[in-house]
Enzyme design. Structure first.
Site, PDB file in Angstrom:
ATOM      1  N   TYR A 155      -0.645 -10.061   0.391  1.00 40.69           N
ATOM      2  CA  TYR A 155       0.017  -9.143   1.301  1.00 40.69           C
ATOM      3  C   TYR A 155       0.280  -9.831   2.643  1.00 40.69           C
ATOM      4  CZ  TYR A 155      -0.288  -5.161   4.596  1.00 40.69           C
ATOM      5  OH  TYR A 155      -0.087  -4.260   5.590  1.00 40.69           O
ATOM      6  N   TYR A 173       0.834  -1.201   0.000  1.00 36.97           N
ATOM      7  CA  TYR A 173       0.000   0.000   0.000  1.00 36.97           C
ATOM      8  C   TYR A 173       0.867   1.247   0.000  1.00 36.97           C
ATOM      9  CZ  TYR A 173      -4.229  -2.628   1.238  1.00 36.97           C
ATOM     10  OH  TYR A 173      -5.295  -3.485   1.242  1.00 36.97           O
ATOM     11  N   HIS A 217     -10.538  -2.774  -1.371  1.00 39.67           N
ATOM     12  CA  HIS A 217     -11.481  -2.211  -0.397  1.00 39.67           C
ATOM     13  C   HIS A 217     -12.502  -1.342  -1.118  1.00 39.67           C
ATOM     14  CE1 HIS A 217      -9.197  -3.182   3.338  1.00 39.67           C
ATOM     15  NE2 HIS A 217      -8.166  -3.126   2.533  1.00 39.67           N
ATOM     16  N   HIS A 263      -7.114  -8.304  -2.570  1.00 44.39           N
ATOM     17  CA  HIS A 263      -8.440  -7.729  -2.349  1.00 44.39           C
ATOM     18  C   HIS A 263      -8.437  -6.244  -2.655  1.00 44.39           C
ATOM     19  CE1 HIS A 263      -6.282  -7.072   1.452  1.00 44.39           C
ATOM     20  NE2 HIS A 263      -7.037  -5.984   1.600  1.00 44.39           N
ATOM     21  N   ARG A 297      -2.877 -11.798   3.488  1.00 39.44           N
ATOM     22  CA  ARG A 297      -4.222 -11.450   3.016  1.00 39.44           C
ATOM     23  C   ARG A 297      -4.338 -11.854   1.549  1.00 39.44           C
ATOM     24  NH1 ARG A 297      -7.835  -7.992   4.338  1.00 39.44           N
ATOM     25  NH2 ARG A 297      -8.992  -9.851   3.819  1.00 39.44           N
TER      26      ARG A 297
END
Lengths: 215, 232
Positions: free
Chosen positions: B134, B95, B149, B147, B144
């Site tokens: 991630y 991110y 959000h 995905h 994770r």
């Protein structure tokens, strides 16, 4: 045939990338009608620890009690300088603030009125859905008879009341929010812990905020 | 300003007797039946293209994907004028955010955020790159699944939705506590579907993802009146 709702998931720690709360906590302009107020407070967990990086959204009517939404067709003025929506996130000490105005009263089904209040949405990393609550004005004589507040158990109503204070010529309402981590509502996600500063306040002993179940 | 340190701590499960949510047997009022959706600043077309919206003039690295679908209410009626905000990791799973301390490479041409608005038919569309998986808990080797959000500001506060979209067939699903927090029967509804008709030859793979918001059933909206003139 009805469709099943899309399931909710936690907002995670990186929401400011997509929801950009920076600067969105000032709802007013100089021309905004009504009593200009500051709302501030802390978000704690049930252990009294301040919670960092919690997203808060507020939604409210304008000074006349009119919502800036097509469903609200009542013949009350819209304020071109006021939408009524704000966003912010808590800092390292769990603190947040909004600059807004006190809303007017809004109707309740039937012929009653609701006391002035602000809808507060809390999005916390680890909680799988937005939590919805209301902030009322403790010093407003209409608050006591508000039909929604009367549906809250009497010993828990105080968790929805913001207290007024005057500070440096400014009207400030203090509204703390206490989240409880319940196994059913939390997924096991990391919470970001910031290095709290010496100003950090602990919320030990505060009652858990009442949230509205809109499910 | 002093530099802050950030660290992850696991949430501790708390089990107490009182319910976390106090259910108030109250009708929804105008406060819950309205939202700022019609008053939010209009979305610019370039905001929905995450492959170029970093504004550097160069394109983000990764597999281009089109994510599109319809925003619907429970009765299957399209909901126009709904703002959808997304944020995601880059192709490496990193991110572009100060709290992400994982050392996956940053992409200078990828911010990882976008917005769009559903059209008259409730259709929304993003062009982005497929995010990477991630790692987030090294001691237990947890990752994770890839995905995106989503934050959706529907026509009412009661329809406010925050969720995550996943990609089909991810081997990390059974191992992810966040995905597993959804009841098993509902999990397929956060997984997008590959749609070959959406795939653009030589350009981008296409995925379909419909979003169903709490809607007319729970609210006394008269659709025509509510949406007339919205975002005109």
């Amino acid at each position: 045939m009805t469709l099943d709702l899309t399931p909710t998931q936690t907002v995670g720690p990186y929401f400011s990338l997509g929801m950009m709360p920076e600067g969105a906590n000032i709802l007013t302009q100089s021309g905004t009608e009504g009593e200009h107020i500051r709302i501030e407070g802390y978000v704690f967990d049930s252990d009294g620890d301040p919670l960092f990086n919690v997203l808060l959204e507020i939604w409210q009517a304008n000074a006349h009690g009119r919502y800036n939404h097509p469903l609200d067709q009542r013949p009350l003025p819209l304020d071109p300088d006021f939408v009524g929506f704000g966003r912010t996130s808590t800092d390292a000490n769990g603190h947040y603030w909004f600059q807004t105005i006190k809303p007017g009263p809004v109707p309740y089904p039937g012929d009653k009125m609701q006391a002035p209040h602000i809808i507060v949405l809390v999005h916390a990393s680890g909680v799988s859905h937005p939590l919805i609550t209301r902030m009322y004005f403790a010093d407003d004589p209409r608050t006591e008879s508000d039909p929604v507040l009367q549906g809250v158990p009497p010993n828990r109503r105080s968790t929805l009341l913001a207290k007024r204070e005057e500070r440096d010529g400014e009207t400030v309402y203090r509204f703390d929010i206490v989240l409880r981590g319940e196994a059913e509502d939390l997924v096991l996600e990391g919470k970001i812990v910031a290095e709290a500063t010496e100003d950090a306040v602990r919320g030990t002993g505060k009652a858990e905020t009442v949230f509205l179940a809109l499910r | 300003m002093s530099e802050k340190r950030y660290a992850y701590e696991a949430w501790e499960e708390v089990t107490r007797n009182e319910p976390h949510l106090s259910s108030l047997d109250e009708p929804l009022t105008l406060s819950e039946l309205t939202s700022p959706f019609a008053a939010i600043d209009p979305v610019r077309p370039e905001e929905s293209d995450l492959t170029t919206n970093a504004g550097t003039g160069a394109e983000a690295i990764g597999q281009r994907v089109v994510i599109t679908g319809r925003v619907l209410d429970e009765n299957g009626e399209p909901i126009p004028g709904v703002i959808i905000e997304i944020w995601q990791a880059n192709a490496a799973g990193r991110y572009n955010h100060e709290f992400d301390s994982w050392q996956g490479p940053l992409d200078p041409n990828f911010v990882g955020r976008g917005r769009c608005m559903s059209d008259d038919q409730g259709v929304y569309r993003f062009l982005t790159i497929r995010p990477g998986a991630y790692p987030w808990k090294d001691e237990t080797n947890e990752w994770r699944p890839a995905h995106i959000h989503l934050s959706i500001m529907g026509p009412s506060i009661a329809s406010r939705l925050v969720t995550q979209l996943y990609f089909p067939g991810d081997p990390l699903f059974p191992l992810d506590t966040i995905f597993q927090s959804i009841p098993e029967k509902d999990r397929e509804r956060v997984v997008c579907r590959y749609d070959h008709d959406l795939t653009e030859p030589g350009w981008a793979m296409g995925f379909r993802f419909d979003i169903v918001l709490r809607g007319a059933q729970a609210t006394p909206f008269e659709t025509d009146r509510v949406y007339e003139g919205v975002h005109a």
